[in-house]
Scaffold this motif. Structure first.
Motif, short mmCIF file in Angstrom:
data_model
loop_
_atom_site.label_atom_id
_atom_site.label_comp_id
_atom_site.label_asym_id
_atom_site.label_seq_id
_atom_site.Cartn_x
_atom_site.Cartn_y
_atom_site.Cartn_z
N PHE A 25 15.97 -4.09 -15.26
CA PHE A 25 15.00 -3.02 -15.11
C PHE A 25 14.27 -2.74 -16.42
N GLN A 26 13.12 -2.10 -16.25
CA GLN A 26 12.29 -1.75 -17.39
C GLN A 26 13.10 -0.99 -18.45
N ASN A 27 13.98 -0.09 -17.97
CA ASN A 27 14.83 0.64 -18.95
C ASN A 27 16.31 0.33 -18.74
N THR A 84 5.31 -8.37 -18.12
CA THR A 84 4.99 -7.80 -19.42
C THR A 84 3.53 -7.40 -19.42
N HIS A 85 3.19 -6.45 -20.29
CA HIS A 85 1.75 -6.23 -20.46
C HIS A 85 1.30 -6.74 -21.82
N ASP A 86 2.26 -7.40 -22.50
CA ASP A 86 1.93 -7.98 -23.80
C ASP A 86 1.59 -9.44 -23.60
N ASP A 123 11.79 -6.95 -15.75
CA ASP A 123 10.67 -6.00 -15.78
C ASP A 123 10.50 -5.46 -17.19
N GLU A 124 9.52 -5.95 -17.89
CA GLU A 124 9.24 -5.54 -19.27
C GLU A 124 10.52 -5.36 -20.07
N PRO A 125 11.32 -6.39 -20.15
CA PRO A 125 12.63 -6.21 -20.77
C PRO A 125 12.54 -5.99 -22.27
N GLU A 143 -4.89 6.59 -0.71
CA GLU A 143 -3.81 5.61 -0.73
C GLU A 143 -4.00 4.67 -1.91
N VAL A 144 -2.87 4.12 -2.38
CA VAL A 144 -2.93 3.22 -3.53
C VAL A 144 -2.60 1.81 -3.06
N ILE A 145 -3.51 0.88 -3.31
CA ILE A 145 -3.20 -0.52 -3.02
C ILE A 145 -2.62 -1.10 -4.30
N ALA A 146 -1.29 -1.08 -4.38
CA ALA A 146 -0.64 -1.48 -5.63
C ALA A 146 -0.67 -2.99 -5.82
N VAL A 147 -0.51 -3.72 -4.72
CA VAL A 147 -0.60 -5.18 -4.76
C VAL A 147 -1.47 -5.61 -3.59
N GLY A 174 -0.47 -8.05 -17.03
CA GLY A 174 -1.58 -7.19 -16.63
C GLY A 174 -1.44 -5.84 -17.27
N PRO A 175 -2.51 -5.06 -17.26
CA PRO A 175 -2.44 -3.74 -17.88
C PRO A 175 -1.56 -2.80 -17.07
N SER A 176 -1.23 -1.67 -17.65
CA SER A 176 -0.35 -0.71 -17.00
C SER A 176 -0.91 -0.30 -15.64
N GLY A 177 -0.05 -0.26 -14.65
CA GLY A 177 -0.45 0.21 -13.33
C GLY A 177 -1.12 -0.84 -12.46
N CYS A 178 -1.05 -2.11 -12.86
CA CYS A 178 -1.75 -3.14 -12.09
C CYS A 178 -0.88 -3.69 -10.97
N GLY A 179 0.36 -3.22 -10.86
CA GLY A 179 1.19 -3.65 -9.74
C GLY A 179 2.25 -4.68 -10.09
N LYS A 180 2.55 -4.82 -11.35
CA LYS A 180 3.55 -5.82 -11.75
C LYS A 180 4.94 -5.42 -11.26
N SER A 181 5.33 -4.19 -11.58
CA SER A 181 6.66 -3.75 -11.16
C SER A 181 6.77 -3.77 -9.65
N THR A 182 5.71 -3.34 -8.98
CA THR A 182 5.73 -3.31 -7.52
C THR A 182 5.96 -4.70 -6.96
N ILE A 185 0.85 -1.18 0.00
CA ILE A 185 0.00 0.00 0.00
C ILE A 185 0.89 1.23 0.00
N PHE A 186 0.72 2.08 -1.01
CA PHE A 186 1.42 3.36 -0.99
C PHE A 186 0.51 4.36 -0.30
N PRO A 187 0.95 4.92 0.82
CA PRO A 187 0.08 5.83 1.55
C PRO A 187 -0.17 7.11 0.75
N1 LIG Z 1 6.13 5.16 -5.20
C1 LIG Z 1 4.81 5.11 -5.41
N2 LIG Z 1 3.97 5.90 -4.71
C2 LIG Z 1 2.63 5.84 -4.90
N3 LIG Z 1 2.04 5.03 -5.78
C3 LIG Z 1 2.82 4.23 -6.52
C4 LIG Z 1 4.24 4.22 -6.39
N4 LIG Z 1 4.76 3.32 -7.25
C5 LIG Z 1 3.70 2.79 -7.90
N5 LIG Z 1 2.54 3.33 -7.47
C6 LIG Z 1 1.20 2.96 -7.93
O1 LIG Z 1 1.03 1.58 -7.74
C7 LIG Z 1 0.35 1.01 -8.84
C8 LIG Z 1 1.15 -0.10 -9.45
O2 LIG Z 1 2.32 0.41 -10.03
P1 LIG Z 1 3.35 -0.50 -10.81
O3 LIG Z 1 4.53 0.32 -11.13
O4 LIG Z 1 3.59 -1.74 -10.05
O5 LIG Z 1 2.56 -0.82 -12.15
P2 LIG Z 1 2.96 -1.77 -13.36
O6 LIG Z 1 2.01 -2.90 -13.35
O7 LIG Z 1 4.40 -2.09 -13.31
O8 LIG Z 1 2.63 -0.84 -14.61
P3 LIG Z 1 3.45 -0.64 -15.98
O9 LIG Z 1 3.00 -1.74 -16.89
O10 LIG Z 1 2.94 0.67 -16.46
O11 LIG Z 1 4.88 -0.64 -15.68
C9 LIG Z 1 0.05 2.15 -9.79
O12 LIG Z 1 -1.27 2.55 -9.58
C10 LIG Z 1 1.00 3.22 -9.39
O13 LIG Z 1 0.44 4.49 -9.61
#
Ligand SMILES: Nc1ncnc2c1ncn2[C@@H]1O[C@H](COP(=O)(O)OP(=O)(O)OP(=O)(O)O)[C@@H](O)[C@H]1O
Ligand SMILES: [Mg+2]
Lengths: 363, 313
Positions: free
Chosen positions: A88-90, A202-204, A169-171, A22-26, A43-51, A11-13
């Motif tokens: 890393f992604q980049n 990946t999101h593909d 991460d999305e290499p 707050e964001v529940i990333a995972v 999963g689609p962008s922002g679904c919490g994969k990188s987290t 959870i990102f506060p």
């Molecule tokens: N440091 C942070 N502070 C607050 N919210 C964050 C932080 N990092 C990520 N988030 C949020 O957590 C959620 C998941 O982010 P994450 O980076 O894991 O997405 P992702 O699945 O990797 O997306 P993408 O495919 O675009 O890389 C997103 O809603 C993002 O906005």
């Protein structure tokens, strides 16, 4: 080494006055990754994969839950001591170091009994470089490499210390279509050769389906489905998963079940025994359509696209959610020119979903 | 061609700047070179119609002059001491500032304050701070001089007051004060540049370094410093150039006598020497200015050569 994620939550506060949410990333992610397998996190962008990946690597601390490497609880272990390889992604190659120095860097950081003599380090660096076929680029700087080469350097850097876990991460996101295809095969090959437990983000969906032993489909931090790629494709648990997997995507219709028959519009298109009478969302895979002059599903014909082996029939239907629907049929079948086409449906390519919660209704 | 057709316009737009440059920069430079090579040149004489012979007499005079060597020594010593010291301090402070998130803005402002304050004024404050506790004159008409805070602190901790800048102070004490003052004065600009550099470093390199199991000290030496090297080179090169032009800081602390009472000119610098010669011996001043230019040029070339090898761009 197997990896166990137990109720993993991040959870990102919310911060400040403007951004209180707050964001529940995972959210409550539980999953055991078997030893030596390649898992695609999808999963689609922002679904919490990188987290998720960052929590496994130790770069981010989970808000709840535990992470086990083998039998060891590593939840509290810092990234420096976790010994995972992360691409890393980049890429994040050190720009001031040559390829060789980049690959050597993780080895030079080893201390104590893990410390290697210099010639051993060089040997390992060249071994890793050979694995990804960049051993002829060792004296270049990252800025002098193509995207694909940089990506391979990043993999070599992650592999060189022989990590027990490799995280990607999305290499492939920065590569062109052909290079993507080539490198994803390469990643698969390296993973098979080394037997390192690998998680690949990946999101593909095509990418994930093609090289993963298992895929995990996520949405808004919540795991939707875990399974073998083909199983998930053939048997999605909800509309989101069904829509997310497959190219061309699944065709979605509104329909209703009445007396054990599925109706799209007024036409009874399929027998669905055992389903109570109700409104449903119908998903039909493009390959689920069979041309039939007397078929029950009548669609307006837009165009026919010949794609070598297959023919893609682009048509429309008033009960379809999207303006066009696509059917993939064998090129041997001639589509008669005309205003409409008619289909019967393959039952195992048709999925019913509840209108309320979009969960699968099995028949 | 379109280009040549519009060329005169470009020249027209540039002309105010070019004219100003010609009058106030190029001509003075040419004139300086001319004066430097005219033996014993003096503008009063020149106005009176005196003809000067061409030669290198001015340079000989400058180099033979004991005072000049003294000025050169002071300048070199201050530069060599202050540039590395201020660079290292600025680097450490910038790294610390970059690491803390709360109060960063406020601290940044505080560290930047000296930059926007007049250096002569700061010098006077420093002079007061380093003042000697005690009496200026012995005997009955004793005058107690303002106690400097530095000596107060030293005495508080049981040390003995040091005569930093007053009459009878040692050269080492004078130089110490100058180094402290110059370093303090040089910090804000350097911190600003380095902090900007640090903030532009992609955070992902640090994540990568952590995953690679890098110790903190190694992160600093192998990641931070190399990635900051263009800014470090800039700061060092401008630091050297500024160091060789040191003048006003000495005036700030010791006044225009450039030394403690009773030993005027002890801390004189190259620029000070040029100023001193300027009113009467323009030829000598010009020669000294050319020598200073030569030194700065050579040192900067060395700096650039070294930094080219060491920095990553
Ligand atoms: N440091 C942070 N502070 C607050 N919210 C964050 C932080 N990092 C990520 N988030 C949020 O957590 C959620 C998941 O982010 P994450 O980076 O894991 O997405 P992702 O699945 O990797 O997306 P993408 O495919 O675009 O890389 C997103 O809603 C993002 O906005
Ligand atoms: Mg991501």
């Amino acid at each position: 080494m197997k990896i166990l994620l137990q109720n993993l939550t991040k959870i990102f506060p919310g911060r400040g006055k403007k951004n209180t949410q707050e964001v529940i990333a995972v959210n409550d992610f539980t999953f055991e990754i078997p030893d030596g397998k390649l898992v695609g996190l999808l999963g689609p962008s922002g679904c919490g994969k990188s987290t998720t990946l960052y929590m496994i690597s130790g770069l981010q601390k989970p808000s709840g839950g535990k992470i086990f490497f083998g039998e060891d609880d590593v939840t509290e272990l810092s990234a420096e001591n976790r010994g995972v390889g992360l691409v890393f992604q980049n890429y994040a190659l050190y720009p001031h170091m040559t390829v060789k120095q980049n690959i050597l860097f993780p080895l030079q950081n080893l201390r104590g009994e893990d410390k290697l003599p210099k010639d051993k380090m060089i040997e390992r660096a060249y071994y890793a470089a050979k694995l990804v076929q960049i051993d002829d680029l060792m004296d270049r700087k990252p800025s002098e490499l193509s995207g694909g080469q940089q990506q391979r350097v990043a993999i070599a850097r992650a592999l060189v210390k022989m990590p027990k876990v490799l995280l990607l991460d999305e290499p492939l996101s920065n590569l062109d279509a052909r290079l993507r295809l080539q490198t994803r095969e390469e990643i698969r090959r390296i993973q098979k050769d080394t037997g390192i437990t690998t998680i690949f983000v990946t999101h593909d969906q095509e990418e994930a389906m093609s090289i993963s032993d298992l895929i995990v489909v996520m949405k808004l931090g919540v795991v939707q489905q875990i399974g073998k790629p083909q199983d998930v494709y053939d048997d999605p648990t909800n509309l989101f998963v069904a829509k997310f997997l497959g190219t061309p995507p699944i065709n979605v219709f509104t329909g209703k079940v009445s007396g054990g028959k599925l109706f799209i519009g007024d036409a009874p298109v399929l027998d669905v025994p055992g389903v109570e009478d109700r409104e449903v969302t119908v998903g039909i895979r493009p390959e689920g359509f069979v041309l039939d002059e007397n078929g029950p599903l009548v669609c307006g014909l837009n165009s026919v696209e010949v794609m070598g082996r297959d023919v893609s029939v682009v048509c429309r239907h008033e009960n379809a959610v999207s303006p066009v629907i696509r059917a993939i049929i064998d090129a041997d079948n001639k589509v008669a020119a005309g205003e409409t086409v008619r289909y019967t449906l393959k039952p195992h390519k048709v999925f019913l979903f509840s209108k309320e919660d979009e969960n699968r209704i099995r028949f | 061609m379109v280009e040549s057709k519009h060329k005169w316009k470009a020249w027209l737009y540039l002309s105010p700047a070019i004219i100003l440059l010609l009058v106030f920069t190029v001509w003075p430079i040419i004139n300086t070179v001319r004066m430097a090579f005219l033996e014993n040149y003096n503008s009063m004489g020149a106005v009176g119609g005196k003809i000067y012979a061409f030669g290198i007499g001015n340079f000989k005079q400058v180099l033979d002059y004991k005072l000049f060597l003294n000025c050169l020594g002071n300048t070199m010593l201050l530069t060599v001491l202050t540039v590395p010291l201020s660079t290292i301090l600025a680097l450490l402070i910038a790294v610390c500032l970059n690491a803390i998130k709360p109060l960063q803005r406020i601290l940044q402002t505080i560290f930047f304050l000296p930059y926007v304050t007049n250096s002569i004024a700061i010098g006077m404050v420093f002079a007061a701070m380093f003042n000697m506790v005690g009496s200026a004159f012995g005997g009955e008409n004793e005058i107690v001089v303002t106690a400097g805070i530095i000596n107060n602190v030293i005495e508080f901790f049981g040390g003995e007051a040091v005569n930093w800048i007053n009459a009878g102070s040692t050269y080492a004490a004078n130089i110490t004060v100058m180094v402290v003052y110059i370093v303090w004065n040089a910090l804000p600009f350097k911190i600003l540049i380095l902090l900007g550099g640090l903030q532009s470093i992609n955070k992902q390199y640090y994540d990568a370094a952590r995953v690679d199991g890098t110790r903190r000290s190694r992160v600093f030496t192998k990641i931070t410093v190399p990635l900051l090297s263009p800014m470090l080179a800039y700061v060092v090169i401008t630091g050297f150039i500024g160091g060789f032009k040191e003048y006003s800081s000495i005036v700030g602390i010791f006044g225009e006598h450039m030394g403690p009472a009773g030993d005027a000119k002890r801390l004189n610098t190259m620029v000070g020497f040029i100023y001193d010669s300027l009113s009467t011996q323009q030829g000598r001043a010009s020669a000294a200015a050319l020598i200073l230019f030569g030194i700065i040029f050579v040192v900067t070339m060395i700096n650039l050569y070294v930094s080219k090898k060491k920095t990553h761009y």
